[in-house]
Design a protein around this motif. Structure first.
Motif, mmCIF file in Angstrom:
data_model
loop_
_atom_site.group_PDB
_atom_site.id
_atom_site.type_symbol
_atom_site.label_atom_id
_atom_site.label_comp_id
_atom_site.label_asym_id
_atom_site.label_seq_id
_atom_site.Cartn_x
_atom_site.Cartn_y
_atom_site.Cartn_z
ATOM 1 N N PHE A 28 0.818 -1.207 0.000
ATOM 2 C CA PHE A 28 0.000 0.000 0.000
ATOM 3 C C PHE A 28 0.857 1.265 0.000
ATOM 4 N N ASN A 29 0.469 2.219 -0.810
ATOM 5 C CA ASN A 29 1.131 3.516 -0.827
ATOM 6 C C ASN A 29 0.573 4.355 0.314
ATOM 7 N N SER A 112 10.365 8.630 11.984
ATOM 8 C CA SER A 112 9.943 9.377 10.796
ATOM 9 C C SER A 112 8.603 8.844 10.304
ATOM 10 N N ALA A 113 7.724 9.763 9.960
ATOM 11 C CA ALA A 113 6.398 9.388 9.478
ATOM 12 C C ALA A 113 6.480 8.914 8.030
ATOM 13 N N ILE A 114 5.774 7.850 7.713
ATOM 14 C CA ILE A 114 5.737 7.313 6.356
ATOM 15 C C ILE A 114 4.637 8.004 5.567
ATOM 16 N N GLY A 115 4.954 8.355 4.331
ATOM 17 C CA GLY A 115 3.953 8.968 3.470
ATOM 18 C C GLY A 115 3.795 10.460 3.660
ATOM 19 N N LYS A 116 4.665 11.071 4.465
ATOM 20 C CA LYS A 116 4.618 12.513 4.675
ATOM 21 C C LYS A 116 5.986 13.100 4.348
ATOM 22 N N ASP A 117 6.135 14.420 4.488
ATOM 23 C CA ASP A 117 7.418 15.033 4.160
ATOM 24 C C ASP A 117 8.480 14.573 5.154
ATOM 25 N N ILE A 154 -0.702 2.526 7.183
ATOM 26 C CA ILE A 154 -1.525 2.254 5.992
ATOM 27 C C ILE A 154 -2.907 1.744 6.425
ATOM 28 N N ASP A 155 -3.346 2.175 7.601
ATOM 29 C CA ASP A 155 -4.580 1.650 8.179
ATOM 30 C C ASP A 155 -5.793 1.912 7.290
#
Length: 296
Positions: A28-29, A112-117, A154-155
């Motif tokens: 999942f992206n 670090s957050a995934i899918g964010k800057d 990716i919830d």
């Protein structure tokens, strides 16, 4: 029909899934969490559910953790190791480390957050940014980090996909499946075309008509079982899965590793290179290959 639709939904231009070139799987992206994306994830789950219901495989490569999640099982570090070997090894190293974790790793319960800057972060537990990872709490850190990587990040995407799938496939019958059963049902038997792999192969110190090379491909095609072929593929490339487009997309290099000797073949998975001494017989080549695959 199902295969064509799923192939379209998996394409990178839709942005629903990301392709892991190392493991040759789709995941999942984390950035695709807008409402329109979530509706597409739901549709994807419905289509794959319909294919399963009709006994049709769609040949899409997901990591085994997705099938565990479809069955309501909680992801573990073992699942992460299979989905992302580098991250899995890093966390295992943290758990095995015998020195002072806090002094050497300098970690907190903020990651670090995934899918964010790149500047965004997330706390794995309340006030995580102020809590150091130590020898005492490292198991909790790993547990929470695995939970974040495979669930929380990716919830929404996974929930939409799962709800679509369970709209078609649910109930008691689904509980009879193991994750491996479900993978086989969705993906079908692995299609590994080793003739295509041979056609794409290149050689260093050997040539296609060299006796050892002819022995090698004869062993692969005629004597190896499907499990041994998978082991060979993983030994040479790091993954037992076929990439998108088939094994012909892999340019495996078979390199001469000196004259006949008692050394076993070895590999460099980063470069998909298999190094083989110039053995004196086909029987010796087979024996040495089997040793390498067993202990590789």
């Amino acid at each position: 029909f199902f295969v064509l639709v799923v192939d379209e939904l998996m394409k990178s231009e839709f942005g629903l899934f990301e392709y892991n070139s190392e493991m040759r799987t789709l995941w999942f992206n984390a950035k695709s969490n807008h409402q329109s994306n979530l509706e597409m994830f739901h549709l994807c789950g419905v289509i794959i559910g319909l294919a399963c219901f009709n006994g049709l495989s769609v040949g899409v490569n997901f990591p085994i953790v997705l099938y565990r999640k479809l069955l309501g099982l909680t992801p573990t570090l073992d699942d992460l190791r299979l989905a992302d070997p580098m991250m899995g090894r890093s966390l295992e190293e943290l758990l095995r480390f015998e020195g002072e974790v806090e002094d050497v790793f300098c970690l907190t319960f903020e990651v670090s957050a995934i899918g964010k800057d790149s500047s965004s972060s997330v706390e794995l537990i309340p006030n995580g940014s102020t809590i150091a990872v130590t020898n005492r709490n490292r198991e909790l850190f790993v547990e929470k980090y695995v939970e974040y990587l495979l669930q929380d990040s990716i919830d929404q995407q996974c929930h939409s996909f799962t709800s679509g799938f369970r709209l078609i496939c649910s109930g008691y019958a689904l509980t009879l499946f193991t994750p491996e059963d479900l993978e086989l049902l969705i993906c079908g038997p692995p299609r590994l075309d080793f003739k295509a792999l041979e056609n794409a192969a290149v050689y260093e110190g050997y040539h296609p008509q060299h006796r050892l090379i002819r022995w090698f491909w004869s062993i692969v095609h005629d004597e190896f079982t499907i499990d041994q072929k998978k082991e060979l593929l993983a030994f040479c490339t790091g993954s037992a899965r076929s990439p998108l487009g088939g094994l012909g997309q892999i340019k495996i290099t078979i390199q001469r590793a000196g004259p006949d000797s008692e050394y076993v073949p070895f590999s460099s998975t980063c470069f998909s290179t298999l190094l083989i001494p110039d053995y004196s017989s086909k029987e010796k080549l087979l024996k040495k290959l089997c040793v390498s695959l067993k202990h590789g």
